[in-house]
Design a protein around this motif. Structure first.
Motif, PDB file in Angstrom:
ATOM      1  N   SER A   1       0.850  -1.193   0.000  1.00 25.03           N
ATOM      2  CA  SER A   1       0.000   0.000   0.000  1.00 25.03           C
ATOM      3  C   SER A   1       0.885   1.242   0.000  1.00 25.03           C
ATOM      4  CB  SER A   1      -0.910   0.008   1.231  1.00 25.03           C
ATOM      5  OG  SER A   1      -0.160   0.238   2.405  1.00 25.03           O
ATOM      6  N   LYS A   2       0.303   2.355  -0.460  1.00 18.20           N
ATOM      7  CA  LYS A   2       1.070   3.604  -0.550  1.00 18.20           C
ATOM      8  C   LYS A   2       1.467   4.136   0.822  1.00 18.20           C
ATOM      9  CE  LYS A   2      -2.272   5.109  -3.161  1.00 18.20           C
ATOM     10  NZ  LYS A   2      -3.180   5.956  -3.994  1.00 18.20           N
TER      11      LYS A   2
ATOM     12  N   GLU B   1       3.047  -1.163  -6.247  1.00 16.76           N
ATOM     13  CA  GLU B   1       1.912  -0.511  -5.591  1.00 16.76           C
ATOM     14  C   GLU B   1       0.692  -1.433  -5.657  1.00 16.76           C
ATOM     15  OE1 GLU B   1      -1.130   3.220  -6.228  1.00 16.76           O
ATOM     16  OE2 GLU B   1       0.908   3.413  -7.037  1.00 16.76           O
TER      17      GLU B   1
END
Length: 305
Positions: free
Chosen positions: A236-237, A265
Motif C-alpha cells: 500500500s502507498k 503498488e
C-alpha cells in the motif's frame, strides 16, 4: 373503423417494439442477467475497482455513492461514502434511490448485499478473473450507462495492451513466482485471481496457484520449500516497510539470492480494474529481469587455466 383499428394496432405495436429495444440487458460475473429500462443515471459503486471502471467507461459523474477506499481517479475522493470494506450503510444506500448498484462480493458484505438485492434495485456483480474480463466489463458498463463509444475505445486500448504483453512474453522461459498480498499472516492468491492471470501473461507460474482458496494463508516454510525465483508484494502507498523486506533474512531463497524481491503498488495489481494493465507491465518487467540475471549466471565465462 377497421382501417382505424388496424392503424392503431400498428402504432401500438411499434411503440411496444421501441420500448423493448430500449431495454438494456447484460450478464454479470455471477452469470445473472441485469436489465435496465434505460441507461443508468444514479449509480452506487461498492468497490474501488468498480469506481475506476465506471470512470473509464464514461460515467464517473453519475456515481452518487461509493465505499471508503475508492480514491482513484482524484474526483472519486469527493463522492459520498456509503460504507467501507466491513460495513455498508444500507439505509443511506436505499435513501439515495440508485437505479443501479455495482458490487463486489466478499465475506463481510454477503448478508448485506442480499438485503440490497431483495430491495429490487438492479444489481451488477463485478469480479474479473482474467485481464480480458476487464475489457469485457468495460463494454458491459458502456451498455448499462449508454456510453458505448467511450467504453469501446477504452476496451480496445486495454485489449491491445494485453495482446502486446502476450506476444512479448508468452514464449519466454517460465519463472516461479510468489505473490504476497500481506505479510502477517502471510496471504497469497491462487490461479482464479486476476493477479495470477497477469503472472501467466508475463510467462510466470504462481507457486501457490493450485490451492483451492482464492486468498489462502501459507507458511514461511512452504515458500522456502517452493523456492520461487521472484517474490512480488503488493504494497500500500501508506506502508512504512515493504513486504519483501522479511525475505531478505532468507539468503537461501533463490529470489533473495538473485535480488528478485519486487515491490509494486498494491492498487495496481490487487484491484481488478483498468490500472491492472500497468501492474501487469511491472510484473512482466520483473520477470524479464529475473530471466536476464539467470542467463548471465549461466553464460558466465570460465576462468583461464
Amino acid at each position: 373503423m377497421s382501417k382505424f383499428l388496424s392503424s392503431a394496432m400498428v402504432v401500438g405495436f411499434a411503440a411496444l417494439t421501441a420500448h423493448a429495444q430500449a431495454a438494456i440487458t447484460v450478464t454479470d460475473d455471477l452469470g445473472n442477467q441485469v436489465t435496465l429500462a434505460k441507461p443508468a443515471q444514479r449509480i452506487i459503486s461498492l468497490s474501488p475497482h468498480v469506481t475506476e471502471m465506471i470512470y473509464v467507461a464514461g460515467a464517473g459523474d453519475r456515481i452518487i455513492g461509493t465505499v471508503k477506499y475508492s480514491d482513484y481517479p482524484a474526483a472519486a475522493k469527493n463522492i459520498p461514502r456509503v460504507g467501507d470494506n466491513r460495513q455498508l450503510d444500507i439505509e443511506r444506500i436505499l435513501a439515495m434511490k440508485p437505479d443501479l448498484l455495482i458490487v463486489w462480493m466478499h465475506g463481510a458484505y454477503e448478508r448485506q448485499l442480499e438485503m440490497l438485492h431483495n430491495s429490487g434495485i438492479p444489481y451488477f456483480f463485478s469480479e474479473p478473473h482474467k485481464l480480458d474480463n476487464v475489457a469485457e466489463t468495460l463494454l458491459k458498463f458502456g451498455s448499462l450507462f449508454g456510453t458505448e463509444k467511450q467504453a469501446q475505445v477504452a476496451a480496445a486500448e486495454f485489449r491491445q495492451q494485453v495482446q502486446q504483453l502476450n506476444s512479448q512474453y508468452q514464449n519466454k522461459s517460465k519463472v516461479k513466482v510468489f505473490y504476497q498480498v500481506w505479510g502477517k499472516p502471510l496471504y497469497t492468491l491462487n490461479d482464479s485471481h486476476i493477479v495470477s492471470d497477469a503472472i501467466r501473461t508475463c510467462g510466470g507460474e504462481n507457486i501457490f496457484g493450485k490451492l483451492a482458496t482464492t486468498a489462502p494463508v501459507v507458511g514461511t516454510e512452504a515458500v522456502l520449500q517452493e523456492n520461487p525465483e521472484v517474490i512480488i508484494t503488493g504494497d500500500s502507498k501508506t506502508q512504512a516497510v515493504s513486504g519483501v523486506e522479511q525475505w531478505k533474512t532468507f539468503p537461501i531463497l533463490l529470489a533473495t539470492k538473485n535480488n528478485n524481491l519486487i515491490s509494486i503498488e498494491g492498487d495496481l495489481v490487487n484491484r481488478s480494474g483498468p490500472r491492472i494493465i500497468e501492474g501487469a507491465k511491472l510484473i512482466c518487467k520483473a520477470l524479464e529481469q529475473a530471466r536476464q540475471k539467470r542467463d548471465k549466471t549461466v553464460a558466465q565465462p570460465q576462468g583461464k587455466k
